[in-house]
Design a protein around this motif. Sequence first.
Motif, mmCIF file in Angstrom:
data_model
loop_
_atom_site.group_PDB
_atom_site.id
_atom_site.type_symbol
_atom_site.label_atom_id
_atom_site.label_comp_id
_atom_site.label_asym_id
_atom_site.label_seq_id
_atom_site.Cartn_x
_atom_site.Cartn_y
_atom_site.Cartn_z
ATOM 1 N N ASP A 208 -35.921 -36.503 11.628
ATOM 2 C CA ASP A 208 -35.778 -36.372 10.176
ATOM 3 C C ASP A 208 -36.641 -35.212 9.694
ATOM 4 N N PRO A 209 -36.055 -34.164 9.128
ATOM 5 C CA PRO A 209 -36.864 -33.046 8.631
ATOM 6 C C PRO A 209 -37.898 -33.473 7.599
ATOM 7 N N GLY A 210 -37.608 -34.538 6.849
ATOM 8 C CA GLY A 210 -38.577 -35.041 5.884
ATOM 9 C C GLY A 210 -39.826 -35.566 6.567
ATOM 10 N N LEU B 69 -28.429 -36.325 1.422
ATOM 11 C CA LEU B 69 -29.784 -35.853 1.624
ATOM 12 C C LEU B 69 -30.749 -36.537 0.661
ATOM 13 N N SER C 285 -33.593 -33.345 2.387
ATOM 14 C CA SER C 285 -33.587 -33.443 3.847
ATOM 15 C C SER C 285 -32.812 -34.657 4.331
ATOM 16 N N MET D 19 -38.787 -23.892 6.960
ATOM 17 C CA MET D 19 -39.509 -25.092 6.546
ATOM 18 C C MET D 19 -40.877 -24.710 5.981
ATOM 19 N N LEU E 43 -38.031 -30.751 -1.395
ATOM 20 C CA LEU E 43 -37.287 -30.758 -0.145
ATOM 21 C C LEU E 43 -36.120 -31.731 -0.201
ATOM 22 N N VAL F 210 -32.844 -28.888 4.125
ATOM 23 C CA VAL F 210 -32.958 -28.875 5.582
ATOM 24 C C VAL F 210 -32.255 -30.086 6.176
ATOM 25 N N THR F 211 -31.195 -29.802 6.928
ATOM 26 C CA THR F 211 -30.533 -30.861 7.689
ATOM 27 C C THR F 211 -30.764 -30.588 9.181
ATOM 28 N N THR F 212 -29.966 -31.148 10.070
ATOM 29 C CA THR F 212 -30.253 -31.078 11.501
ATOM 30 C C THR F 212 -29.182 -30.300 12.259
#
Length: 547
Positions: A64-66, A28, A21, A215, A19, A227-229
């Motif tokens: 945070d996608p992480g 990222l 992110s 995701m 991932l 994956v960002t926001t």
Amino acid sequence: MSTLVQTWLASSPSTITGLHSGDDPAELRFRTWAQVRESARELAAGLAHAGVGKGDAVAILAGDPGDVADLVQAIWMRGASFTMLHQPTPRTDLQVWLDETREVITMLDAAAVVIGEPFVSALAGVGDLNLDATVVSVAELHGHDEVPLVDIDGGDTAILQLTSGSTGTPKAVEITFGNVEQNQRAMIDALDASGYDVAVSWLPLYHDMGMIGLMILPMLENVVAVVTTPLAFLRKPQSWAELITRFGGTATAAPNFAYSVLAKRLRRAPEGTYDLSSLRVIINGAEPIDENSLDLFLAEGARFGLRPQAMMPCYGMAETTLAVSFDSPSRRYTIDTIDTDAVESTGVVRRVEESTRTHVRLGRPVLGLELRIVDDSGAELPADHIGTILVRGAAVTKRYLKSEEGFVSAVDANGWLDTGDLGYVTTDGEVVVTGRKKDVIIVSGRNLSPTVIERAACSVDGVRPGNAAAISYRRLDGREGIAVVAESELADDKAQADRIHDEVARAVFDTVGVSVTAVTLIGKGELPKTPSGKIRRHSAAELVDAN
């Protein structure tokens, strides 16, 4: 026992793919799926320490996608379900958001609320959150001894997905591990996915397309996810194309409006700025699809190697875990141009050479899902007849969770879910959605689609694309009419506002042959929308200015 998620959690994830992110697309963070799993085990121990066990509900508020990826796995390791809370923005009234969030958490009977950045900092000065659940930060979940996996069954709840209805009353769709498994199989089949795919997304993770499609699907398959926001996209829409270029993205997804936004950035970009040739799947869903937007995006993207057959219009919803129907990844999508008078008066589709009404075909129902069209009496309709869309299958939810009533059935005695959408199936089995049943505008016996009217309004220079609402409005003589509420950055300029008013009225009349009773211009960002960006038409009705 779930044969997918339970087995997956007990397996050894990839030490190569993983991932990428973060909120800043230029910086990222990369972790392999093995590293994500390691972090998730630590968080699962923290959740156990906080009292979270099998069958519990956990609410997540993290940007945070992480962090979200870690938490999803950790919560499932505890045999619990998760709910992504709707996130406040800089423009959100925090008190209103807190009141609504408390209602959601009460409805969930949440055992814990896990908060990550930037919301730990953002809510620090709010005072006592007074949430009826244990509140813990992501940081506080670290530092506990590892705990064993909790067994999970296919019928156990995996996700309580908040819906984006038109009212403020919270409701969640219950998605079981069995639902997740069936949707995963259906999506892999429909997309012809492989272990070499690279999924790129900026979609909100509190929406099913972002969470489940971009995701969870890559996570379960051990493929690369970038994956960002949403904020990253809003700050710089072309960062989406930059990420696809940088990582060789093969799959992405977004609502229709986003492709219009990106097309304008592509138009201004010099030759060679981006490389979109790697894309083989571009999913367009979550809102009505406009043919003109698709044509514009594909035309501008062609300079950067974008292949038109990569565009895949689709139909999906939280109630089916995600997928209902997908177009084929090996051909260009198809447009139905239909006789407006015939469809509005009889509900029967007749194709013509030219018309003001077009619909994008959304492909065939996915693996394991049945779909049929019925009339108001529940009788099944033949091909090319517009009616209510019903679906049934192993990925379809059986229950809703409501604020006052608790769990209630979502399907009838035979397992059919009423989607609330209107549409038809073509003679070769493709699905076409024509609108929401509750939003149809009836004028002089004609069933007018608000989407058609909104597209006409948005064609006027000065109206923000995708930011118009058409609603039924009673005229002074008591008869039903049409009102249009539209966003414009020129709303405060009287001369320009008068021009836009007249041109919207003319464009709508030219399109549907009905005079507009009222056109109301509002400023940027003032059109009522759900947290996932869908227009709240009934709320927009309160903004109508009949003068």
